[in-house]
Design a protein around this motif. Sequence first.
Motif, PDB file in Angstrom:
ATOM      1  N   ALA A   1       0.837  -1.208   0.000  1.00 18.71           N
ATOM      2  CA  ALA A   1       0.000   0.000   0.000  1.00 18.71           C
ATOM      3  C   ALA A   1       0.867   1.251   0.000  1.00 18.71           C
ATOM      4  CB  ALA A   1      -0.932  -0.008   1.212  1.00 18.71           C
ATOM      5  N   ASP A   2       1.983   1.220   0.775  1.00 18.04           N
ATOM      6  CA  ASP A   2       2.912   2.355   0.770  1.00 18.04           C
ATOM      7  C   ASP A   2       3.536   2.540  -0.610  1.00 18.04           C
ATOM      8  OD1 ASP A   2       2.448   2.909   3.409  1.00 18.04           O
ATOM      9  OD2 ASP A   2       4.236   1.905   4.165  1.00 18.04           O
ATOM     10  N   LEU A   3       3.919   1.421  -1.233  1.00 12.42           N
ATOM     11  CA  LEU A   3       4.529   1.502  -2.556  1.00 12.42           C
ATOM     12  C   LEU A   3       3.544   2.038  -3.590  1.00 12.42           C
ATOM     13  CD1 LEU A   3       6.536  -1.868  -2.626  1.00 12.42           C
ATOM     14  CD2 LEU A   3       7.476   0.441  -2.406  1.00 12.42           C
ATOM     15  N   GLU A   4       2.269   1.716  -3.443  1.00 12.28           N
ATOM     16  CA  GLU A   4       1.256   2.229  -4.367  1.00 12.28           C
ATOM     17  C   GLU A   4       1.206   3.758  -4.320  1.00 12.28           C
ATOM     18  OE1 GLU A   4      -2.452   0.421  -3.462  1.00 12.28           O
ATOM     19  OE2 GLU A   4      -2.069  -1.367  -4.664  1.00 12.28           O
ATOM     20  N   ILE A   5       1.268   4.308  -3.112  1.00 15.36           N
ATOM     21  CA  ILE A   5       1.242   5.761  -2.981  1.00 15.36           C
ATOM     22  C   ILE A   5       2.493   6.378  -3.608  1.00 15.36           C
ATOM     23  CG2 ILE A   5       1.321   7.672  -1.336  1.00 15.36           C
ATOM     24  CD1 ILE A   5      -0.431   6.080   0.506  1.00 15.36           C
ATOM     25  N   VAL A   6       3.657   5.742  -3.355  1.00 14.93           N
ATOM     26  CA  VAL A   6       4.903   6.241  -3.944  1.00 14.93           C
ATOM     27  C   VAL A   6       4.807   6.222  -5.466  1.00 14.93           C
ATOM     28  CG1 VAL A   6       7.366   5.789  -4.226  1.00 14.93           C
ATOM     29  CG2 VAL A   6       6.318   5.560  -1.980  1.00 14.93           C
ATOM     30  N   ALA A   7       4.266   5.128  -6.021  1.00 15.37           N
ATOM     31  CA  ALA A   7       4.164   5.008  -7.482  1.00 15.37           C
ATOM     32  C   ALA A   7       3.229   6.056  -8.055  1.00 15.37           C
ATOM     33  CB  ALA A   7       3.689   3.602  -7.843  1.00 15.37           C
ATOM     34  N   LYS A   8       2.073   6.244  -7.419  1.00 14.40           N
ATOM     35  CA  LYS A   8       1.075   7.185  -7.934  1.00 14.40           C
ATOM     36  C   LYS A   8       1.532   8.630  -7.783  1.00 14.40           C
ATOM     37  CE  LYS A   8      -2.936   4.205  -7.008  1.00 14.40           C
ATOM     38  NZ  LYS A   8      -4.149   4.028  -6.181  1.00 14.40           N
ATOM     39  N   GLU A   9       2.176   8.925  -6.643  1.00 11.42           N
ATOM     40  CA  GLU A   9       2.527  10.315  -6.362  1.00 11.42           C
ATOM     41  C   GLU A   9       3.880  10.708  -6.948  1.00 11.42           C
ATOM     42  OE1 GLU A   9       0.565  12.422  -4.981  1.00 11.42           O
ATOM     43  OE2 GLU A   9      -1.015  11.012  -4.425  1.00 11.42           O
ATOM     44  N   GLY A  10       4.835   9.780  -6.972  1.00 13.80           N
ATOM     45  CA  GLY A  10       6.188  10.147  -7.377  1.00 13.80           C
ATOM     46  C   GLY A  10       6.613   9.683  -8.748  1.00 13.80           C
ATOM     47  N   GLY A  11       6.161   8.506  -9.159  1.00 13.68           N
ATOM     48  CA  GLY A  11       6.575   7.976 -10.447  1.00 13.68           C
ATOM     49  C   GLY A  11       7.590   6.857 -10.319  1.00 13.68           C
ATOM     50  N   ALA A  12       8.269   6.573 -11.423  1.00 12.38           N
ATOM     51  CA  ALA A  12       9.125   5.390 -11.520  1.00 12.38           C
ATOM     52  C   ALA A  12      10.369   5.479 -10.641  1.00 12.38           C
ATOM     53  CB  ALA A  12       9.514   5.153 -12.973  1.00 12.38           C
ATOM     54  N   ASP A  13      11.036   6.626 -10.631  1.00 11.84           N
ATOM     55  CA  ASP A  13      12.295   6.741  -9.880  1.00 11.84           C
ATOM     56  C   ASP A  13      12.089   6.602  -8.372  1.00 11.84           C
ATOM     57  OD1 ASP A  13      13.705   6.975 -12.221  1.00 11.84           O
ATOM     58  OD2 ASP A  13      13.826   9.171 -12.158  1.00 11.84           O
ATOM     59  N   PRO A  14      11.144   7.314  -7.749  1.00 10.88           N
ATOM     60  CA  PRO A  14      10.902   7.109  -6.320  1.00 10.88           C
ATOM     61  C   PRO A  14      10.455   5.683  -5.995  1.00 10.88           C
ATOM     62  CG  PRO A  14       9.986   9.196  -7.013  1.00 10.88           C
ATOM     63  CD  PRO A  14      10.386   8.473  -8.262  1.00 10.88           C
ATOM     64  N   LEU A  15       9.693   5.070  -6.917  1.00 12.05           N
ATOM     65  CA  LEU A  15       9.279   3.685  -6.690  1.00 12.05           C
ATOM     66  C   LEU A  15      10.488   2.763  -6.685  1.00 12.05           C
ATOM     67  CD1 LEU A  15       7.172   1.432  -6.426  1.00 12.05           C
ATOM     68  CD2 LEU A  15       6.996   1.408  -8.918  1.00 12.05           C
ATOM     69  N   ALA A  16      11.389   2.964  -7.639  1.00 15.71           N
ATOM     70  CA  ALA A  16      12.604   2.140  -7.697  1.00 15.71           C
ATOM     71  C   ALA A  16      13.450   2.326  -6.444  1.00 15.71           C
ATOM     72  CB  ALA A  16      13.409   2.490  -8.947  1.00 15.71           C
ATOM     73  N   ASP A  17      13.509   3.563  -5.939  1.00 14.71           N
ATOM     74  CA  ASP A  17      14.274   3.842  -4.731  1.00 14.71           C
ATOM     75  C   ASP A  17      13.655   3.146  -3.524  1.00 14.71           C
ATOM     76  OD1 ASP A  17      16.342   5.414  -3.237  1.00 14.71           O
ATOM     77  OD2 ASP A  17      14.558   6.293  -2.325  1.00 14.71           O
ATOM     78  N   ALA A  18      12.318   3.238  -3.403  1.00 13.27           N
ATOM     79  CA  ALA A  18      11.627   2.583  -2.287  1.00 13.27           C
ATOM     80  C   ALA A  18      11.759   1.064  -2.371  1.00 13.27           C
ATOM     81  CB  ALA A  18      10.157   2.994  -2.277  1.00 13.27           C
ATOM     82  N   TRP A  19      11.667   0.524  -3.587  1.00 17.59           N
ATOM     83  CA  TRP A  19      11.807  -0.919  -3.791  1.00 17.59           C
ATOM     84  C   TRP A  19      13.202  -1.383  -3.391  1.00 17.59           C
ATOM     85  CZ3 TRP A  19       8.707  -4.941  -4.792  1.00 17.59           C
ATOM     86  CH2 TRP A  19       9.279  -6.123  -5.253  1.00 17.59           C
TER      87      TRP A  19
END
Length: 266
Positions: A209-227
């Motif tokens: 659920a946290d990653l979903e928010i990162v993906a929707k709000e930030g895009g690919a780069d923040p998602l990759a960083d969080a992952w």
Amino acid sequence: MSEVAAIQPQQFDLSPRNLQEAMEFAGHLADSSIVPKDFQGKPGNVLVAIQWGMELGLKPMQAMQNIAVINGRPSLWGDAVLALVLASPACEYVNEYDENGTAVCVVKRRGHAEHVERFGDAEAKTAGLLNKSGPWTQYPKRMKKMRARAFALRDKFSDVLKGIPIAEEVMDIPVERDITPRNASPSQIAQAALPKPAERDDRLNNIIADLEIVAKEGGADPLADAWGKLTKDDRKAIGPDELARLKALTGEAAQTDAENQEQSNG
């Protein structure tokens, strides 16, 4: 009836009209790969979401996209909460702004005094949210805005929201369980302390659920960083299919796939 009205096509609507249609519709949606993961293969969850949506005034597909199942509880995303309140005749206005790092939400219900809620770093620290990994670290301003909004709208428009929890709040509620058997031996206590599959599921659901928010709000780069900050075991448990779905939420997945294909062909 005017001639123009007579020739207008009837609008197509998938909303079920009875329980049988709702159950059949829920089965079709659960078999679909375009619904959120919490609903895939779970027609019961789909049916609950559709019912919640009907009570809130959401069409079935709107309900599927805006209702999240977190720790077994159906919850509504904050943007959908705002949309429902603004659409209600009971709402006079909702104003949101930042005041030196503190999120402020001012709401006015017709016939009532203006109501103000604030949520800043002090409140986030008290709640154990300040610098929490995930959206609270990457998007603290927006998360504080969501929390102030949730408090204000739940306080003044509980009838509009029908008591449904707000997803951004439910995500931050820790799952507590008493896992110690009564009259247990030391070995039994040690065994009970090991994570159970259900506990791992709840924890991973919160991470997703946290990653979903990162993906929707930030895009690919923040998602990759969080992952990349997840443990190897968590990444393995979440799996490549779920990662692909998260990448699709950024809206940049198709472009990345095309670039990778071009590089492989070259």
